[in-house]
Design a protein around this motif. Structure first.
Motif, short mmCIF file in Angstrom:
data_model
loop_
_atom_site.label_atom_id
_atom_site.label_comp_id
_atom_site.label_asym_id
_atom_site.label_seq_id
_atom_site.Cartn_x
_atom_site.Cartn_y
_atom_site.Cartn_z
N SER A 65 23.33 27.20 45.24
CA SER A 65 24.83 27.02 44.49
C SER A 65 25.66 27.87 45.09
CB SER A 65 24.65 26.87 43.01
OG SER A 65 25.82 26.63 42.49
N SER A 99 25.56 29.80 47.64
CA SER A 99 25.67 29.78 49.06
C SER A 99 26.86 28.41 49.38
CB SER A 99 24.19 29.24 49.71
OG SER A 99 24.54 29.08 51.19
N ILE A 100 26.52 27.52 48.58
CA ILE A 100 27.54 26.26 48.67
C ILE A 100 29.06 26.81 48.30
CG2 ILE A 100 28.03 24.07 47.52
CD1 ILE A 100 25.24 23.34 47.51
N VAL A 101 29.12 27.58 47.31
CA VAL A 101 30.24 28.22 46.93
C VAL A 101 30.93 29.15 47.99
CG1 VAL A 101 31.69 29.57 45.19
CG2 VAL A 101 29.99 27.69 44.56
N ARG A 102 30.19 29.69 48.48
CA ARG A 102 30.69 30.98 49.37
C ARG A 102 31.08 30.17 50.72
NH1 ARG A 102 26.31 33.77 47.44
NH2 ARG A 102 24.71 32.93 49.15
N ALA A 106 30.23 20.34 45.82
CA ALA A 106 28.99 20.58 45.07
C ALA A 106 27.88 19.56 45.68
CB ALA A 106 29.27 20.45 43.67
N GLY A 163 26.58 24.21 43.19
CA GLY A 163 27.86 24.14 43.61
C GLY A 163 28.82 24.12 42.32
N GLU A 164 30.08 24.00 42.55
CA GLU A 164 31.16 23.77 41.61
C GLU A 164 31.83 22.45 41.77
OE1 GLU A 164 33.36 27.14 41.91
OE2 GLU A 164 31.84 28.65 40.82
N TRP A 181 26.16 20.49 54.43
CA TRP A 181 25.38 21.11 53.55
C TRP A 181 24.25 22.05 54.14
CZ3 TRP A 181 27.34 16.82 51.91
CH2 TRP A 181 28.38 16.61 50.73
N ALA A 207 24.06 25.88 54.08
CA ALA A 207 24.11 26.62 52.89
C ALA A 207 22.45 26.68 52.53
CB ALA A 207 24.46 25.67 51.76
#
Length: 219
Positions: free
Chosen positions: A138, A140-143, A148, A162-163, A202, A205
Motif C-alpha cells: 500500500s 509503495s502504491i501511494v509513493r 488503489a 493504496g488510497e 501496478w 509497486a
C-alpha cells in the motif's frame, strides 16, 4: 459491507508456531543445513536460520532482554532467543513483533519450497503476515502515485492497497498472494493472476522495502 478476513493472531502466538513448524521441517530432513534456498539467492538453510536467530536476538534486546549464549546449531540458537522473547512480546501487547513474524513466516515458506514440502493449508501466522505485507504494498502504491488496488483471495478475503477507490482487483489463491507480496513471484507470475484490468501499472509497486520480484518464476 466490510469484507470478511481472518483475525490476525498475536505475535507471541504466531512466532513460536513458525519456530515449531521449521523445527518439524528440519527434523524430517536431516542434513539439510547445507542445501540452497532458491528464494534467497546465495543463502543455504543454515544461513536462513542464522538470519532468523539474529533478528530474534535484535528484537529481544529492543524489548530489554539479553540474548543467550550462542548455540552451535543455528536452530537451537533461534529457539533459545525465541523462548526469551515470547513472554516479552506478550507483555508488549501482541503486535510489537509483527514484522518479525512476517519475516519468519515468509522464510518458513521459503524453506518449504527449498525442501519440496507443500505450503500449509492454514497457518496461525499467515493472517498477521499478510496484513504487514499489504501495508508495505500500500505504501509503495501511494509513493508511486498509483490508484488503489483491491487484493482478493480465491477464498473471498479482501484488502485495499493504496488510497481511495480501487481502480482494479487482483485475485489469487491465498498462498500465491502472500508469496507475491513478499517478492517471491516474478512479474510474469504477477501478471498471470486474475486481474480485473491491465496489471502493468501496478507491477513496479511490488518492489518495496526488502522485496522485489525475482527475474525467474518463484516457488
Amino acid at each position: 459491507m466490510t469484507p470478511s478476513r481472518t483475525v490476525p493472531a498475536p505475535d507471541f502466538v504466531g512466532y513460536p508456531a513458525v519456530r515449531r513448524g521449521i523445527r518439524t521441517l528440519l527434523d524430517a530432513h536431516p542434513g539439510a543445513l547445507a542445501r540452497p534456498v532458491p528464494a534467497c539467492p546465495e543463502w543455504t538453510v543454515a544461513d536462513l536460520l542464522g538470519h532468523l536467530a539474529e533478528i530474534a536476538e535484535r528484537v529481544l534486546v529492543r524489548h530489554g532482554g539479553t540474548p543467550p549464549e550462542p548455540a552451535a546449531d543455528p536452530l537451537d540458537r533461534w529457539d533459545a532467543a525465541g523462548a526469551l522473547l515470547d513472554p516479552l512480546l506478550a507483555g508488549a501487547g501482541g503486535r510489537s513483533g509483527e514484522i518479525m513474524v512476517m519475516d519468519a513466516y515468509t522464510h518458513e515458506l521459503d524453506l518449504r519450497a527449498a525442501l519440496g514440502v507443500p505450503p500449509p493449508r492454514t497457518h496461525v501466522a499467515a493472517a498477521a503476515s499478510v496484513d504487514v505485507l499489504v501495508r508495505g504494498l500500500s505504501g509503495s502504491i501511494v509513493r508511486l502515485g498509483l490508484p488503489a488496488l483491491r487484493l482478493r483471495t480465491t477464498d473471498g478475503e479482501e484488502w485495499l492497497a493504496g488510497e481511495g477507490r480501487p481502480a482494479a482487483t487482483l485475485t489469487a489463491p491465498a498462498h500465491d498472494l502472500c508469496r507475491a507480496l513478499a517478492g517471491r513471484r516474478s512479474h510474469a507470475q504477477l501478471a498471470a493472476f486474475d486481474w480485473s484490468g491491465t496489471p502493468e501499472p501496478w507491477l513496479p509497486a511490488f518492489s518495496w522495502g526488502p522485496f522485489s520480484p525475482p527475474p525467474h518464476p518463484g516457488a
